[in-house]
Design a protein around this motif. Structure first.
Motif: not given
Length: 339
Positions: A164-170, A173-174, A178-179, A199-202
């Protein structure tokens, strides 16, 4: 001109390298002394792009040490970051990366409310956390190192610790967008934020570290901790790829086991030598070529004359921004450190 705000990994490390930094009087001083030490510019840097372009920069030693957080010296820690930022701005630096704990302290203690540092009004658009480039590089390390080790992402489970950190959440998402990674395991302390990310990622399973480790083919460690963490390598799959994206590195010396591959996460290699001394002081394996991706972000923004806080605020990093900084990274000759 670009700037880098950094700090050393521990009081012991700081005392050991004080002489090299040009401050022999700091070498036998304790934490109290470092709490009051002012920021200093300790290195002038020249970077040459593979395009032939040259840029100049400065390294600002903030004199922050992780022990300040571990010992609840919060005021000292926040003062270190604000003073270092004011020092960079006062020296006319256009874009400065907040390296290591600097950006974490800035976020967690809401330092944007303290824009006046003595006679300097901080212009926050002159600063970047560098987290977008770091997240991009960690994702490329996942993609490329897994291939080297024969781990197929389409069949792999990836655990993100610090999701849930800035880098971890990014990173999540990638990996989702993207994979074709089969399964994501989401690990963090804050359950509400974990639920929001899921919830965001589903997708993604929320788990404790103990539950996740035996299931993971790849572990991405991006939790911010002033102290190291013990992982029992016998709990891990073999082969297992451990990408340690923390600073100081939390895992590298502790997990040594055949079949477990530990990679320094968020580190880039440059195609050409960089003229500086600071990466030798922080014990980078190839100090003329290797550096933290967050520092490289300020170099990339200087190369492109993009004077903006490219990475700023918590959980604002999009896949589009990661692709944008990634293209510029490749253009100027940076690549992810691999096994």
């Amino acid at each position: 001109m670009f700037g880098l705000i950094g700090h050393l990994t521990s009081l012991e490390h700081a005392q050991a390298v004080a002489q090299e930094l040009g401050y022999p009087e700091y070498a036998d001083q304790g934490l109290d002394f470092w709490c009051s030490a002012p920021p200093q510019i300790v290195d002038n840097i020249t970077v040459t792009s593979v395009t032939g372009q040259k840029i100049e920069g400065k390294y600002v030693e903030s004199c922050f040490l992780p022990e300040m957080l571990a010992n609840r010296r919060i005021k000292a820690a926040t003062r270190k970051v604000l003073n270092a930022m004011a020092h960079a701005q006062k020296h006319g630096i256009n874009i400065t990366a907040l390296g290591g704990f600097s950006s974490i302290i800035f976020e967690n203690f809401n330092l944007e409310q303290f824009s006046q540092v003595r006679n300097i009004k901080l212009e926050f658009e002159r600063f970047t956390t560098g987290n977008t480039h770091t997240a991009y590089i960690i994702c490329r390390q996942v993609e490329q190192a897994s291939k080297q080790l024969g781990i197929e992402l389409s069949k792999a489970t990836v655990a993100v610790c610090g999701a849930t950190g800035d880098i971890g959440s990014a990173v999540t998402r990638w990996l989702d967008a993207k994979t074709d990674v089969k399964e994501l395991l989401l690990i963090a302390r804050n359950q509400e934020r974990l639920q929001n990310l899921q919830d965001e990622l589903g997708r993604g399973k929320i788990m404790s570290l103990e539950q996740a480790l035996p299931e993971a083919d790849i572990v991405v460690w991006v939790a911010s901790m002033p102290k190291g963490v013990e992982i029992n390598p016998k709990l891990l799959k073999q082969p297992c790829l451990l990408i340690d994206g923390g600073y100081p590195k939390n895992l590298g010396t502790k997990v040594q086991h055949p079949g477990v591959y530990v990679l320094n996460g968020g580190i880039v290699e440059h195609s050409l030598d960089i003229d500086w001394k600071i990466m030798k002081i922080v014990n980078m394996d190839v100090p003329a070529r290797q550096l933290f991706a967050c520092f490289a972000e300020s170099m990339l923004l200087e190369f492109e004359k993009l004077y903006t806080n490219f990475s700023w605020g918590r959980n604002q990093i999009t896949v589009d921004k990661m692709e944008q900084i990634g293209q510029v990274s490749v253009k100027h000759g940076f690549r992810p450190l691999l096994v």
